[in-house]
Structures are given as C-alpha cells and as structure tokens.
Write a protein that holds these residues in place. Structure first.
Motif, PDB file in Angstrom:
ATOM      1  N   TRP A 248      25.671  78.895  14.739  1.00  0.00           N
ATOM      2  CA  TRP A 248      26.718  78.199  14.782  1.00  0.00           C
ATOM      3  C   TRP A 248      27.873  79.313  14.493  1.00  0.00           C
ATOM      4  O   TRP A 248      29.137  78.874  14.552  1.00  0.00           O
ATOM      5  CB  TRP A 248      26.925  77.106  13.746  1.00  0.00           C
TER       6      TRP A 248
ATOM      7  N   GLU B 222      34.773  72.057  23.128  1.00  0.00           N
ATOM      8  CA  GLU B 222      33.533  71.778  24.207  1.00  0.00           C
ATOM      9  C   GLU B 222      32.299  72.575  24.040  1.00  0.00           C
ATOM     10  O   GLU B 222      31.075  72.017  24.003  1.00  0.00           O
ATOM     11  CB  GLU B 222      33.963  72.085  25.497  1.00  0.00           C
ATOM     12  N   LYS B 223      32.322  73.828  23.249  1.00  0.00           N
ATOM     13  CA  LYS B 223      31.165  74.682  22.903  1.00  0.00           C
ATOM     14  C   LYS B 223      30.496  73.877  21.596  1.00  0.00           C
ATOM     15  O   LYS B 223      29.480  73.995  21.644  1.00  0.00           O
ATOM     16  CB  LYS B 223      31.745  75.936  22.389  1.00  0.00           C
TER      17      LYS B 223
ATOM     18  N   LYS C 242      24.698  68.624  20.903  1.00  0.00           N
ATOM     19  CA  LYS C 242      23.614  68.070  21.861  1.00  0.00           C
ATOM     20  C   LYS C 242      22.364  68.620  21.847  1.00  0.00           C
ATOM     21  O   LYS C 242      21.141  68.177  21.796  1.00  0.00           O
ATOM     22  CB  LYS C 242      24.058  68.347  23.280  1.00  0.00           C
ATOM     23  N   LYS C 243      22.300  70.016  21.476  1.00  0.00           N
ATOM     24  CA  LYS C 243      21.039  70.671  21.043  1.00  0.00           C
ATOM     25  C   LYS C 243      20.463  70.833  19.916  1.00  0.00           C
ATOM     26  O   LYS C 243      19.630  71.331  19.388  1.00  0.00           O
ATOM     27  CB  LYS C 243      21.312  72.094  21.706  1.00  0.00           C
TER      28      LYS C 243
ATOM     29  N   ILE D 279      30.655  70.682  20.972  1.00  0.00           N
ATOM     30  CA  ILE D 279      29.949  69.409  21.317  1.00  0.00           C
ATOM     31  C   ILE D 279      28.495  70.017  22.074  1.00  0.00           C
ATOM     32  O   ILE D 279      27.594  69.161  21.880  1.00  0.00           O
ATOM     33  CB  ILE D 279      30.710  68.808  22.454  1.00  0.00           C
ATOM     34  N   GLU D 280      28.441  71.024  23.002  1.00  0.00           N
ATOM     35  CA  GLU D 280      27.371  71.462  23.162  1.00  0.00           C
ATOM     36  C   GLU D 280      26.361  71.856  22.422  1.00  0.00           C
ATOM     37  O   GLU D 280      25.016  71.738  22.614  1.00  0.00           O
ATOM     38  CB  GLU D 280      27.478  72.657  24.249  1.00  0.00           C
ATOM     39  N   HIS D 281      26.827  72.713  21.371  1.00  0.00           N
ATOM     40  CA  HIS D 281      25.770  72.737  20.296  1.00  0.00           C
ATOM     41  C   HIS D 281      25.280  71.514  19.716  1.00  0.00           C
ATOM     42  O   HIS D 281      24.170  71.431  19.328  1.00  0.00           O
ATOM     43  CB  HIS D 281      26.538  73.590  19.146  1.00  0.00           C
TER      44      HIS D 281
ATOM     45  N   ASP E 275      37.673  75.417  20.874  1.00  0.00           N
ATOM     46  CA  ASP E 275      36.230  75.589  21.078  1.00  0.00           C
ATOM     47  C   ASP E 275      35.297  74.084  21.073  1.00  0.00           C
ATOM     48  O   ASP E 275      34.084  74.135  20.789  1.00  0.00           O
ATOM     49  CB  ASP E 275      35.664  76.366  19.633  1.00  0.00           C
TER      50      ASP E 275
END
Length: 89
Positions: free
Chosen positions: A63, A15-16, A22-23, A18-20, A13
C-alpha cells in the motif's frame, strides 16, 4: 500483537485504492479483526493481529505507493489495566 491502522490517500488515487482492495488478501500471520471505511472518503481503518514483523511488513508494504498508513499497536483497555496492576502501577 494487535494493530490499528488508519490509511489515507489523495482523492486522485481513489481508483487505485479500490483496485488494491479488490485484491486484498491478508498474508499468513495476519488476522483481520474488523475494518471500516470513512464515509467522507479518503480513509480506511483496520484492526488486525500480526504474528510477526515480517507479516506486518508484507501486509502494509504493497500500500505504500498510494497510501499513508498510521499504524498504532493497541491492546484492549481491560488487558492494559490488568497489566498495569500486575506491575504495581
């Protein structure tokens, strides 16, 4: 109130997560004091102040699909000692 959270996730998880990150924008009522990342991977540490249960939930619930969050209410040790002394303990 201060909280120290330890968030952990499965390597698949990352990559997911990391996307969280970023936001990541703390909602009103959340003041981030500091944050750290485990250099071995899979964990994130954050110290923050939450003004209300609603702000706390709004901050952590997004999260819950990819992380396990161990959340601990904390206070500085000097403040804790003063509190205990004032209570006669």
């Amino acid at each position: 109130m201060l909280f120290f959270d330890i968030s952990s996730w499965e390597p698949r998880d990352t990559e997911k997560v990391i996307e969280h990150f970023k936001k990541l924008k703390p909602p009103a009522g959340i003041n981030v004091v500091n944050q750290w990342v485990d250099l071995n991977g899979g964990r994130y540490f954050i110290l923050y102040e939450a003004d209300s249960a609603e702000a706390y939930a709004e901050f952590n619930l997004p999260w819950s699909d990819i992380c396990i969050i161990d959340s601990v209410p904390v206070m500085e040790s000097t403040d804790f000692i003063k509190l205990m002394v004032s209570k006669g303990l």
